[in-house]
Write a protein that holds these residues in place. Structure first.
Motif, short mmCIF file in Angstrom:
data_model
loop_
_atom_site.label_atom_id
_atom_site.label_comp_id
_atom_site.label_asym_id
_atom_site.label_seq_id
_atom_site.Cartn_x
_atom_site.Cartn_y
_atom_site.Cartn_z
N ILE A 101 0.84 -1.20 0.00
CA ILE A 101 0.00 0.00 0.00
C ILE A 101 0.87 1.25 0.00
N ILE A 102 1.90 1.26 0.85
CA ILE A 102 2.83 2.41 0.86
C ILE A 102 3.52 2.54 -0.50
N PHE A 103 3.98 1.42 -1.02
CA PHE A 103 4.68 1.41 -2.31
C PHE A 103 3.80 2.01 -3.40
N GLN B 47 4.51 5.35 -5.41
CA GLN B 47 4.72 5.21 -6.86
C GLN B 47 3.71 6.06 -7.63
N TRP B 48 2.48 6.04 -7.21
CA TRP B 48 1.44 6.79 -7.89
C TRP B 48 1.66 8.29 -7.75
N GLY B 49 2.09 8.72 -6.55
CA GLY B 49 2.25 10.14 -6.31
C GLY B 49 3.56 10.73 -6.80
N LEU B 50 4.64 9.94 -6.70
CA LEU B 50 5.97 10.49 -7.00
C LEU B 50 6.81 9.60 -7.90
N GLY B 51 6.64 8.29 -7.78
CA GLY B 51 7.57 7.36 -8.40
C GLY B 51 7.69 7.46 -9.90
N ASP B 52 6.57 7.47 -10.62
CA ASP B 52 6.62 7.49 -12.09
C ASP B 52 7.31 8.75 -12.60
N LYS B 53 6.95 9.87 -12.00
CA LYS B 53 7.53 11.15 -12.44
C LYS B 53 9.01 11.21 -12.12
N LEU B 54 9.37 10.75 -10.91
CA LEU B 54 10.78 10.79 -10.51
C LEU B 54 11.60 9.82 -11.34
N ALA C 134 9.74 2.39 -4.80
CA ALA C 134 8.72 3.10 -5.56
C ALA C 134 9.30 4.30 -6.28
N LEU C 135 10.31 4.91 -5.70
CA LEU C 135 10.88 6.13 -6.26
C LEU C 135 11.87 5.86 -7.38
N VAL C 136 12.27 4.60 -7.54
CA VAL C 136 13.23 4.27 -8.61
C VAL C 136 12.60 3.37 -9.67
#
Length: 243
Positions: free
Chosen positions: A108-110, A114-121, A166-168
């Protein structure tokens, strides 16, 4: 004005789950520490056992749900929850319940990150040059090893191990599999401690939370860490030879 406002609102909406998790985590840190504690478990142990004996399946479902919420919102008490799993359900199936709940909460955290920051980052890292791109490429080349490593090393906070992948840009399936398998050693150790809490309660003592750092426990886990890190080391050596 409207065209620029829509993307900004969309970006904010994507970050809302992660923001909500962070807010609840902060509130929980200051308000729930006294309730999600060993003392609370000790004071309510007879009531918990009686409820489990009369409602086993319901107890399992409620326990897993509470554990998922604790992990998903990074609330204090994850260790106590693991001990409770052992206390109520023995080492097995207690360890299975603990691992399943922890994996769901971590996922859930992942997903929120990922939804909020991961894809863009991840997209920014892929399009960048220099050191940032090298770091991203290094992680991508050794994803399985890195994921298992951060799960096995006791010093890596669980929240960090959920957030960084999630961020990578780690794929969801890879994250779930590595989380479920990677937390097994630590979960089994603490669940087994929880399974022996009956005798601890009778003696009026507290469990040994530092047991995972004792040599007979820590050394096998470190051995698994070395195995997880071995592919990374081999690639690094081959890379140097190639140069």
């Amino acid at each position: 004005m409207n065209d620029t406002a829509k993307p900004e609102k969309g970006a904010l909406a994507k970050r809302l789950p992660l923001i909500a998790i962070l807010i609840v985590a902060v509130i929980g840190f200051f308000t729930l520490r006294e309730y999600l504690s060993f003392e609370t478990l000790s004071d309510n142990r007879e009531a918990l056992i009686a409820f489990r004996d009369n409602n086993y399946l319901l107890t399992v479902l409620v326990f897993i749900l509470i554990y998922v919420v604790i992990v998903a919102f990074s609330l204090p008490g994850a260790t106590i929850a693991t001990l409770t799993g052992g206390f109520l359900f023995a080492t097995f199936p207690g360890a299975l319940f603990n691992i399943t709940a922890a994996t769901i909460g971590a996922t859930i955290i992942f997903l929120a990150a990922q939804w909020g920051l991961g894809d863009k980052l991840a997209a920014k890292m892929n399009s960048s040059d220099g050191a940032v791109k090298k770091i991203k490429d290094g992680i991508d080349e050794n994803q399985w090893s890195m994921l298992f490593l951060i799960r096995l090393v006791p010093a890596v906070p669980f929240f960090v191990a959920n957030l960084v992948p999630a961020l990578v840009g780690v794929p969801l399936s890879r994250f779930v599999i590595s989380t479920f398998i990677g937390i097994i050693p630590g979960a089994v150790v603490y669940t087994s401690v929880g399974a022996g809490l009956g005798e601890v309660f009778e003696r009026g003592e507290t469990p040994n939370f530092g047991i995972i750092f004792e040599p007979h426990i820590l050394l096998p886990i470190l051995g698994l860490c070395v195995l997880a890190a071995l592919p990374i080391a081999l690639k690094a050596i081959r890379g140097k030879k190639g140069l």
